[in-house]
Scaffold this active site. Structure first.
Site, PDB file in Angstrom:
ATOM      1  N   LYS A 292      16.195   5.286  11.400  1.00 43.64           N
ATOM      2  CA  LYS A 292      16.896   5.405  12.677  1.00 43.64           C
ATOM      3  C   LYS A 292      18.386   5.103  12.523  1.00 43.64           C
ATOM      4  O   LYS A 292      18.862   4.711  11.455  1.00 43.64           O
ATOM      5  CB  LYS A 292      16.264   4.467  13.708  1.00 43.64           C
ATOM      6  CG  LYS A 292      14.822   4.804  14.046  1.00 43.64           C
ATOM      7  CD  LYS A 292      14.281   3.863  15.108  1.00 43.64           C
ATOM      8  CE  LYS A 292      12.845   4.200  15.489  1.00 43.64           C
ATOM      9  NZ  LYS A 292      12.316   3.291  16.521  1.00 43.64           N
TER      10      LYS A 292
ATOM     11  N   HIS B 246      19.121  -8.318  18.134  1.00 43.04           N
ATOM     12  CA  HIS B 246      19.269  -7.851  19.509  1.00 43.04           C
ATOM     13  C   HIS B 246      20.469  -8.535  20.160  1.00 43.04           C
ATOM     14  O   HIS B 246      20.693  -9.732  19.953  1.00 43.04           O
ATOM     15  CB  HIS B 246      18.003  -8.139  20.312  1.00 43.04           C
ATOM     16  CG  HIS B 246      16.767  -7.587  19.677  1.00 43.04           C
ATOM     17  ND1 HIS B 246      16.578  -6.235  19.490  1.00 43.04           N
ATOM     18  CD2 HIS B 246      15.676  -8.188  19.147  1.00 43.04           C
ATOM     19  CE1 HIS B 246      15.414  -6.037  18.898  1.00 43.04           C
ATOM     20  NE2 HIS B 246      14.852  -7.209  18.665  1.00 43.04           N
TER      21      HIS B 246
ATOM     22  N   LYS C 286      17.401  -8.390  24.812  1.00 49.24           N
ATOM     23  CA  LYS C 286      16.041  -8.143  24.349  1.00 49.24           C
ATOM     24  C   LYS C 286      15.528  -9.314  23.505  1.00 49.24           C
ATOM     25  O   LYS C 286      15.154  -9.141  22.338  1.00 49.24           O
ATOM     26  CB  LYS C 286      15.982  -6.835  23.547  1.00 49.24           C
ATOM     27  CG  LYS C 286      14.559  -6.343  23.276  1.00 49.24           C
ATOM     28  CD  LYS C 286      14.584  -5.139  22.339  1.00 49.24           C
ATOM     29  CE  LYS C 286      13.185  -4.691  21.985  1.00 49.24           C
ATOM     30  NZ  LYS C 286      13.165  -3.615  20.975  1.00 49.24           N
TER      31      LYS C 286
ATOM     32  N   GLN D 227      17.177  -5.947  11.699  1.00 46.32           N
ATOM     33  CA  GLN D 227      17.718  -5.752  13.037  1.00 46.32           C
ATOM     34  C   GLN D 227      18.059  -7.070  13.707  1.00 46.32           C
ATOM     35  O   GLN D 227      17.698  -8.153  13.234  1.00 46.32           O
ATOM     36  CB  GLN D 227      16.697  -5.008  13.902  1.00 46.32           C
ATOM     37  CG  GLN D 227      15.374  -5.734  14.069  1.00 46.32           C
ATOM     38  CD  GLN D 227      14.376  -4.939  14.882  1.00 46.32           C
ATOM     39  OE1 GLN D 227      14.236  -5.172  16.075  1.00 46.32           O
ATOM     40  NE2 GLN D 227      13.679  -4.003  14.230  1.00 46.32           N
TER      41      GLN D 227
ATOM     42  N   HIS E 145      16.246 -10.243  11.765  1.00 42.72           N
ATOM     43  CA  HIS E 145      14.817 -10.281  11.486  1.00 42.72           C
ATOM     44  C   HIS E 145      14.308  -8.895  11.107  1.00 42.72           C
ATOM     45  O   HIS E 145      14.976  -7.888  11.321  1.00 42.72           O
ATOM     46  CB  HIS E 145      14.034 -10.813  12.694  1.00 42.72           C
ATOM     47  CG  HIS E 145      14.127  -9.957  13.915  1.00 42.72           C
ATOM     48  ND1 HIS E 145      15.203 -10.013  14.779  1.00 42.72           N
ATOM     49  CD2 HIS E 145      13.285  -9.022  14.441  1.00 42.72           C
ATOM     50  CE1 HIS E 145      15.016  -9.171  15.777  1.00 42.72           C
ATOM     51  NE2 HIS E 145      13.856  -8.542  15.584  1.00 42.72           N
TER      52      HIS E 145
ATOM     53  N   SER F 105      12.736  -2.190  10.753  1.00 49.16           N
ATOM     54  CA  SER F 105      14.132  -2.288  10.346  1.00 49.16           C
ATOM     55  C   SER F 105      14.672  -3.713  10.321  1.00 49.16           C
ATOM     56  O   SER F 105      14.227  -4.592  11.056  1.00 49.16           O
ATOM     57  CB  SER F 105      14.991  -1.444  11.299  1.00 49.16           C
ATOM     58  OG  SER F 105      14.745  -1.803  12.641  1.00 49.16           O
TER      59      SER F 105
END
Length: 420
Positions: A300, A112, A135, A110, A275, A108
């Site tokens: 998701k 963090h 993360k 995404q 990323h 994905s």
């Protein structure tokens, strides 16, 4: 037994749909090489090998003399094994999760959250953000490893807005003009880039479908006619569209750097860095967390508003995303990947063929050691532990481990720890 402080592990395999199939997967190869009881299914994906204490993949101890049977339970019973500095900083738990990834199709789009944002998201939406930790993560290529990372230089994005009219239609003339007019002022560039990126991510579904559909038809025709499609990243666009049809991630390629790490090269992904991983095999190490904010190329849960608000809108060239290793002055076989976070460090150890001995030096940190190539016998507490391709071993803090190395192939290992 408290005197056994170095022991082998059996680690969890995650079969996510994006993983490589069967023995095409480095994960499957490592598992098959180290554990003959594990049969590799040729049509099943083998996506990740988890080496650590995460509750979704707690490692099993492969020595029936060592109790309790899982790594997290053993550390809870022997917290001194973590090392004094690690315990002072992180409490009585391993602060990192070590992985191998084998990527067959895109993960994905995404980013963090940082620690405070993770705490906020977990408190508000625990069903989507299952813990309160940050993360940060680092990927080290084992094979050519392809990904998207960080925002492209502004001029590259402007070139795509010029060369890909479908992208410009989705971004909108006003936002595109704002980005063009912001060049030279970092603060204005960041604001304009955020506006452009958010326009794509929140575009009206009908407009988005029309423009992406038209782009795919146009590029497919150009490819069929042998025309140059590099100004629109044609091959990458068509590949991602085949994996995730009509997905917003197909337009994100025009905003994020497209990079391919060669074996041994690394990239570090700190908080708020956009990323996506696209293909290849890598070593990965991260803080022990599951917090991921996603917005495309995934089935998701996606959280577009949170992602757009949190990202670090700082254009930079692809080369700047490479994270260099440094030589270890005390160990000529070691390269150290030491990111700007306390949670983890990875040490790459390569003993050349013909050298028959090596010592894993003692650290004030527990560590997990993965053998990728070669064979060795480790001496620990008066007994031998066999290490070969795919073997994973836990080494307690303060333990020095002499190795007798097989002479034919040398040795390639990766060691995760927390150097504080």
């Amino acid at each position: 037994m408290e005197d056994i402080k170095v022991f082998p592990l059996r680690c969890a395999v995650q079969r996510y749909a994006w993983g490589k199939l069967g023995l095409a997967s480095e994960v499957a190869q490592l598992v098959a090489a180290s554990d003959t009881a594990q049969r590799v299914e040729p049509e099943q994906p083998y996506a990740e090998l988890w080496m650590g204490t995460h509750p979704k993949g707690d490692a099993q101890i492969r020595d029936d003399r060592v109790q309790p049977p899982t790594l997290s339970q053993w550390i809870a019973a022997h917290p001194d094994s973590l090392g004094s500095k690690v315990r002072d900083r992180f409490g009585d738990q391993l602060p990192f999760l070590f992985k191998v990834l084998s990527v067959n199709m895109a993960l994905s789009i995404q980013a963090h959250p940082n620690k405070s944002h993770a705490e906020e998201l977990h408190a508000k939406f625990p069903q989507h953000y299952p813990d309160a930790n940050h993360k940060p993560e680092m990927a080290i290529a084992l094979t050519p490893f392809e990904g998207l990372c960080g925002f492209r230089p502004t001029q590259e994005i402007l070139d795509f807005l010029h060369n890909v009219p479908e992208l410009r239609a989705v971004v909108g003339e006003g936002a595109a003009a704002e980005l063009h007019g912001s060049v030279g002022d970092d603060a204005k560039v960041a604001a304009a880039l955020k506006r452009c990126f958010a326009a794509v991510m929140t575009c009206d579904k009908r407009l988005f479908a029309e423009q992406l559909g038209g782009l795919v038809v146009r590029v497919s025709k150009d490819v069929a006619e042998g025309k140059d499609t590099s100004p629109s990243l044609g091959p990458l666009l068509l590949r991602l569209h085949s994996q995730f049809p009509a997905d917003v991630g197909c337009f994100v390629i025009y905003f994020l750097n497209h990079i391919t790490l060669q074996p041994g090269e690394a990239m570090f992904l700190g908080a708020n860095e956009p990323h996506a991983y696209l293909s290849g095999d890598c070593i990965e190490c991260m803080a022990c967390s599951d917090n991921t904010v996603r917005a495309g190329l995934t089935p998701k849960f996606i959280d577009v508003d949170t992602l757009c608000a949190m990202l670090h809108y700082a254009p930079a060239p692809a080369a700047s995303k490479l994270f260099p290793a440094r030589p270890d002055p005390s160990d000529r076989a070691a390269l150290v990947y030491d990111p700007p976070v306390p949670d983890f460090t990875v040490i790459r150890i390569e003993v050349p063929a013909g050298e028959c001995s090596y010592t894993l030096r003692a650290l004030d940190s527990a560590s997990i050691v993965l053998t990728v190539r070669g064979e060795a016998q480790a001496q620990a507490a008066g007994r031998a532990v066999a290490l070969g391709r795919g073997s994973v071993a836990f080494v307690s803090a303060g333990e020095s481990v002499p190795l007798t190395v097989g002479p034919q192939h040398g040795l390639l290992m990766f060691r995760a720890c927390a150097l504080l």
